[in-house]
Design a protein around this motif. Structure first.
Motif, short mmCIF file in Angstrom:
data_model
loop_
_atom_site.label_atom_id
_atom_site.label_comp_id
_atom_site.label_asym_id
_atom_site.label_seq_id
_atom_site.Cartn_x
_atom_site.Cartn_y
_atom_site.Cartn_z
N SER A 2 36.56 28.83 32.39
CA SER A 2 36.26 28.78 33.83
C SER A 2 35.60 30.07 34.29
N PRO A 6 35.14 33.62 43.72
CA PRO A 6 36.12 33.95 44.77
C PRO A 6 37.33 33.03 44.82
N PRO A 7 37.21 31.68 44.80
CA PRO A 7 38.41 30.85 44.86
C PRO A 7 39.31 31.03 43.64
N GLN A 8 38.70 31.17 42.46
CA GLN A 8 39.50 31.33 41.24
C GLN A 8 40.29 32.64 41.27
N GLY A 10 41.20 34.18 43.96
CA GLY A 10 42.24 34.01 44.97
C GLY A 10 43.42 33.24 44.42
N LEU A 11 43.16 32.21 43.62
CA LEU A 11 44.22 31.41 43.02
C LEU A 11 45.06 32.25 42.07
#
Length: 259
Positions: A2, A6-8, A10-11
């Motif tokens: 992966s 930004p979302p990854q 953040g997760l």
């Protein structure tokens, strides 16, 4: 497998992870070679042109997720080029050059510098534009890909050959450019025995594609205003308006990838 956007990230943080094992950005060094080249922003001397390939290829490599270096322009001297490549090879994952692989004689500086090593091979690929290509390794095992000097040829070669190599360095599958089927709005011609990639405008809503005129199709200005490339098979020399063709879709970054 992966990409960490930004979302990854953040997760990962939301899961309480302050560190994660990841591949670094591939480090790419891009060389332009030629006595006639002048950096953009500097005045042109007689017989010179502004160098554009490294700017274009650097932008494409950054869009693909690489960390990019652009060393100074290398003159037409095999010894100087080889020394510059070896300096960068120590701290680089992939070396790219443009020009010096196709004209023959004293102008084949890249080929002259690398052929003697026995680790880089040069071939003629049945494509238009972009026939002269080279690839191999340079000590200490750094990959090198040599591209043609024509800007449109260099960019198409990046799309077809360099981008899969970058994805391999990222631990990703090769992928391929997104394709579509469309109907030609105008006739076109193509050289026999070569697969052509012609700059064009693709209207997906209408299901049509308008190729740029033959005398303009392989210029950098045409590529800069195109959103697609019409693919003409090797055995096809002429197509008529209304014929269905394969289209490679180009984004503003130069390519889209589908797995």
């Amino acid at each position: 497998g992966s990409r960490l956007g930004p979302p990854q990230l953040g997760l990962l943080a939301a899961a309480g992870l302050s560190r994660v094992l990841a591949r670094r950005r591939p480090r790419v060094a891009i060389f332009s070679v030629g006595d006639e080249l002048t950096p953009p922003g500097q005045p042109l001397r007689p017989g010179s042109i502004w160098e554009s390939n490294s700017v274009m290829l650097a932008a494409a490599a950054r869009a693909a997720g690489c960390s990019v270096r652009r060393p100074p322009i290398v003159p037409d001297d095999a010894g100087d080029l080889l020394a510059a490549l070896r300096r960068q090879a120590r701290t680089t994952d992939l070396l790219l050059t443009s020009s010096g692989v196709s004209m023959g004689g004293e102008h084949d500086v890249v080929k002259a510098a690398l052929s003697r090593l026995g680790t880089v091979s040069f071939r003629k690929v049945a494509m238009h534009p972009g026939m002269p290509q080279g690839a191999g390794t340079l000590e200490p095992g750094t990959a090198i890909i040599t591209l043609p000097g024509n800007p449109a040829s260099a960019y198409l070669s990046f799309l077809l050959f360099v981008l899969p190599a970058i994805r391999a360095l990222q631990g990703l599958p090769p992928g391929r450019p997104r394709t579509a089927r469309a109907v030609l709005t105008d006739p076109l011609v193509s050289p026999a025995g070569k697969r052509s990639f012609l700059s064009a405008y693709h209207d997906p809503d209408a299901g049509s594609v308008m190729p740029w005129p033959a005398h303009h199709a392989h210029r950098l200005s045409a590529l800069a205003t195109a959103n697609a490339l019409v693919v003409v098979p090797e055995r096809t020399t002429r197509l008529s308006a209304g014929d269905a063709v394969e289209v490679l879709e180009l984004s503003s970054a130069g390519y889209n990838i589908s797995l």
